[in-house]
Design an enzyme around this catalytic site. Structure first.
Site, mmCIF file in Angstrom:
data_model
loop_
_atom_site.group_PDB
_atom_site.id
_atom_site.type_symbol
_atom_site.label_atom_id
_atom_site.label_comp_id
_atom_site.label_asym_id
_atom_site.label_seq_id
_atom_site.Cartn_x
_atom_site.Cartn_y
_atom_site.Cartn_z
ATOM 1 N N GLU A 453 0.835 -1.214 0.000
ATOM 2 C CA GLU A 453 0.000 0.000 0.000
ATOM 3 C C GLU A 453 0.865 1.257 0.000
ATOM 4 O O GLU A 453 0.701 2.135 0.838
ATOM 5 C CB GLU A 453 -0.960 -0.021 1.192
ATOM 6 N N GLU A 526 -3.913 -9.202 0.344
ATOM 7 C CA GLU A 526 -4.460 -8.990 1.689
ATOM 8 C C GLU A 526 -5.972 -8.979 1.554
ATOM 9 O O GLU A 526 -6.512 -8.206 0.762
ATOM 10 C CB GLU A 526 -3.937 -7.654 2.234
HETATM 11 C C1 GAL Z 1 -4.070 -2.863 5.510
HETATM 12 C C2 GAL Z 1 -2.618 -2.874 5.959
HETATM 13 C C3 GAL Z 1 -2.413 -3.796 7.137
HETATM 14 C C4 GAL Z 1 -3.475 -3.584 8.164
HETATM 15 C C5 GAL Z 1 -4.814 -3.824 7.546
HETATM 16 C C6 GAL Z 1 -5.967 -3.752 8.506
HETATM 17 O O1 GAL Z 1 -4.377 -1.723 4.815
HETATM 18 O O2 GAL Z 1 -1.802 -3.272 4.896
HETATM 19 O O3 GAL Z 1 -1.151 -3.607 7.684
HETATM 20 O O4 GAL Z 1 -3.373 -2.294 8.627
HETATM 21 O O5 GAL Z 1 -5.005 -2.866 6.530
HETATM 22 O O6 GAL Z 1 -7.164 -4.003 7.845
#
Ligand code: GAL
Length: 817
Positions: A453, A526
């Site tokens: 990100e 993710e």
């Molecule tokens: C993402 C990030 C993670 C965590 C997650 C929580 O944007 O990469 O480290 O913060 O969100 O949902």
């Protein structure tokens, strides 16, 4: 400047039986002149100070970090310094986990997020100079016979800025909390005498938005070699697999840290999992004085055994250096044989077979110990994830501990290996280089991730940065694709550079991307970020508990069913990584404020107790028949009221019973859950799962009576008496008939006798402010946990006894040998 010479070695393939008479690294080989010792015990620790030199052992007093190479201002650097007031600690060590929680400073302008929440309300950072610097001191003997060898310290990781003094010399300053680093102490060592290693570790500056710990939280090693040796990570095996044959291209670096050129023989022996030599190559080379030679050779390995998720077969490369027939170094490199391929239409292939990546993202953090996780705890967590059916792990957002990757190699878990900084600053590239050199032989590692990100992800500048990073990765490895976890900018910027594009959340946009860029493989780097609390079934805004049904997710995120069915239905998507496998300290989402001090994202809580979400994935990732029921069935006062009963089942049909009465049967829909609304009556609910009309699985939830007793469960019964191995002790509060009491909060004490020690406790409650380093902990929704570690060299029976006021206690024995 090192000169490099290339020679090509002659290759010999040995059949497994043909080892007799071969002078190699097999079991009968002479001991290696190399020594690698873990420096775990004997450390002393003291808090320093981030602002006041007087409280920081004089460090930086009068604006002098050092004036001469040895620093007389620094008392603890001197051998005669009396450190008896310092506490004894063992490494790995996280002093952050021992600090008390600090109260909030207030909410942001939206009234939602407290700035102290991100790091879990621990007094670490520039606002807390009293508790953000730690000093470690180790006095060690080095024999006279070490004179003439090369000595170094290898740090697997320290958080964060680490200044290393040896015998008063400032030898290194490392500024990454995650990258491994190495310090040569040959010139300053006292041979035949005592040596002082002094570390100043400053955690004032963090790198992430989650709890990162403080201190020497990964192992430290003392390495001794001959001047002629394989340097750290100096051997690489690149296999090419064809029908029935593995061609191993082996690259070896030979460092010569002496005044004379060193003609030598390099013997590269392939050892199978039983330690038998199955292939060998010999090369003659001359390593120039104070330089390095590189040897390239090939070994052909007939009938290779492949590494896979189910059978993670590991070979070892033993690299031996001989001078005039005398062995001067022996260096081992584990590796595995497998092929990987990301296909834009068909997803990921392992050994030619399609494998959907069923992954989780995780930080290094566990109840009881914080980031200072003993090796066995890494393996424990990988085992728990594998039991769920997970086959992939993303090391968010940083280089992981080698122990974690060892567990992935040994247990069969694919890894997306991530660097911390997406940057081409020399230091960031150096961190990336250390990551790739360290991990490039690991069969588990299938992807290098260069960012997460990143604001530059969709820009031209970002593309240039990615290109430079990728060039470096390809020079060092070139066998694995480069990816990045993106949350926007798809199609622009780094998209054109990456081999595989990652989607953080926004799963529904993947089809569109695929239509526009049909030649780029994709995965969900993710996914989910569903927030649940173990054992809680009614959202409680005041106590800050989210419910454990698959319902709650922040705006950017989804439920489990919000992403997995989509990805599962599309063969072109390689798979995805759930945020997260385990809860972790800090980033207390969804509440973002006190008293929450930990995240709610885990499929398991911070102790490794599964939440119900775990069973959603288990149903669809693990073929074992399952009919997991939620919630529990102990709801006094709710008699007659409807309760939403869910079942995560992977059979064909499930029939639900309440006290023996059918509540109806339903067909299971792939990747979905089943729901019944059942008026509560004490007793039992039972799910019966059928395949082809045959009952294959039954699960029950019974109404519990009052808490009466404690039950203990060890994850293993036999441990190594090595001072690192440990047993994870699950503690459950039960009623008189052995039913779990799902709301019990009894205060449990653990006593250990025999050769073991309790190193921490936890209960998975993200709002708990109880200490981790303690011998008593309240159960949270019926469960808590203790970690009991062996003592080095002390074999015997470890007895673990649990007690709680008003309850019958429990005891169990484990054996350390
Ligand atoms: C993402 C990030 C993670 C965590 C997650 C929580 O944007 O990469 O480290 O913060 O969100 O949902």
């Amino acid at each position: 400047m090192a000169t490099r010479r290339q020679v090509l070695g002659a290759a010999t393939a040995l059949s497994a039986g043909a080892v007799t008479g071969v002078r190699t690294a097999a079991a009968d080989a002479p001991p290696s002149p190399r020594e690698r010792t873990r420096l775990s015990r004997g450390w002393r620790f003291h808090m320093g100070h981030a602002q006041d030199p007087a409280r920081d052992f004089g460090f930086g007093a009068l604006q002098i970090a050092f004036a001469k190479a040895t620093d007389p201002l620094l008392d603890p650097a001197a051998l005669h310094y009396d450190d008896s007031q310092w506490s004894e600690v063992s490494v790995p060590h996280d002093w952050g986990v021992e600090l008390p929680f600090v109260a909030p400073i207030g909410l942001d302008i939206l009234g939602k997020t407290d700035p102290r929440a991100a790091h879990g309300y621990k007094p670490l950072g520039r606002e807390f100079p009293d508790t953000s610097v730690g000093w470690y001191r180790l006095v060690m003997d080095l024999p006279q016979t070490d004179l003439g060898r090369r000595l170094s310290l290898e740090f697997d990781g320290a958080f964060r800025d680490c200044v290393v003094f040896v015998n008063g010399y400032l030898l290194a300053e490392n500024h990454s909390g995650y990258a491994p680093f190495r310090v040569d102490l040959t010139d300053v060592a006292n041979y035949g005498g005592r040596n002082v290693i002094l570390l100043r570790v400053d955690a004032s500056q963090g790198e992430g938005w989650f709890y990162e710990g403080a201190g020497v939280y990964r192992p430290v090693w003392l390495v001794k070699t001959d001047p002629l040796h394989v340097p750290q990570w100096g051997a690489v095996v690149r296999p090419t697999l064809t029908e029935g044959l593995a061609d191993l291209a082996i690259g070896t670096e030979v460092a010569n840290e002496s005044d004379k050129d060193a003609p030598c023989e390099v013997v590269s022996t392939i050892l199978d999992a039983d330690g038998r030599a199955v292939g060998e190559a010999r090369s003659q080379v001359s390593a120039p004085a104070w330089g390095q030679a590189e040897v390239a050779c090939h070994v052909a390995l007939p009938k290779p055994k492949l590494w896979s998720i189910e059978a993670p077969y590991l070979y070892r490369l033993a690299t031996e250096i001989f001078v005039g027939g005398k062995l001067v170094d022996r260096y081992e490199t584990p590796f595995g044989l497998r092929t990987i391929r990301f296909d834009p239409d068909q997803g990921f292939f392992l050994n030619g077979q399609p494998v959907k990546l069923k992954g989780t993202c995780n930080h290094q953090d566990h109840a009881g110990v914080g980031v200072a996780m003993p090796d066995r705890l890494h393996a424990f967590r990988i085992e728990r994830l594998k039991a769920m059916g997970s086959n992939a792990y993303r090391t968010t957002h940083n280089p992981p501990s080698p122990a974690l990757l060892d567990a992935c190699d040994q247990l069969g878990m694919l890894v997306m290996d991530e660097t911390r900084r997406m940057s081409t600053a020399p230091e960031a590239l150096d961190e990336l280089e250390r990551l790739v050199r360290r991990d490039r032989n690991r069969p588990s590692v299938i992807l290098w991730s260069i960012g997460n990100e990143e604001p530059q992800q969709g820009t031209e500048r970002g593309a240039r940065v990615a290109q430079t990073m990728k060039r470096l990765v390809n020079r060092l490895d070139g066998t694995r694709p480069v990816t990045e976890a993106m949350d926007g900018g798809w199609g622009d910027g780094v998209t054109r550079v990456l081999d595989v594009v990652g989607f953080n959340y926004r799963t529904s946009k993947i089809d569109d991307f695929h239509a526009r860029f049909p030649k780029i493989p994709v995965l969900g780097s993710e996914t989910a970020s569903t927030v649940t609390t173990r054992g809680v079934y009614v959202h409680d805004e005041v106590r800050q508990f989210s419910a454990a049904y698959d319902k709650e997710a922040p705006w950017w995120a989804t439920t489990a069913e919000g992403w997995w069915p989509y990805v599962d239905a599309r063969p072109y998507i390689a798979g995805g990584f759930v945020w997260t496998g385990f809860d972790y300290r800090g980033e207390p989402t969804p509440f973002h404020r006190w008293p929450s001090v930990a995240s709610y994202f885990g499929l398991m809580d911070s102790c490794g107790f599964p939440k119900d979400e775990y069973y959603y994935y288990k149903a669809w990732w693990n073929p074992a028949p399952q009919a997991h029921l939620l919630p529990h069935w102990t709801w006094p006062g709710r008699e007659g009221q409807p309760i939403e009963v869910w079942c995560y089942a992977n059979v064909e049909r499930v029939e639900l019973f309440l006290n023996g009465q059918s509540q109806g049967a339903q067909d299971v829909v792939k990747d979905k859950h089943l729901v019944w609304n059942v008026p509560y009556a004490p007793g039992a609910i039972e799910a019966r799962g059928f395949v082809g009309g045959k009952l294959v699985v039954k699960e029950r939830r019974e109404t519990a009576g009052p808490a009466t007793r404690i039950a203990l469960k060890a994850d293993r019964a036999r441990l190594k008496a090595d001072g690192d191995d440990l047993v994870v002790v699950g503690i459950e509060i039960q009623d008189a008939d052995g039913r779990p009491v799902p709301t019990a909060g009894d205060l449990v004490s653990l006593q250990i006798s025999g050769p073991g020690q309790l190193i921490g406790m936890g209960n998975g409650d993200p709002t708990s402010h109880e200490p981790d380093k303690t011998s008593h902990r309240k159960a949270f929704n019926g469960l808590c946990m203790g970690l009991v570690q062996t003592l080095p060299g002390s074999a015997g029976r470890i007895s673990i006894t649990a007690s709680a006021p008003g309850l019958t206690g429990a005891a169990l024995l484990v054996t350390a040998s």
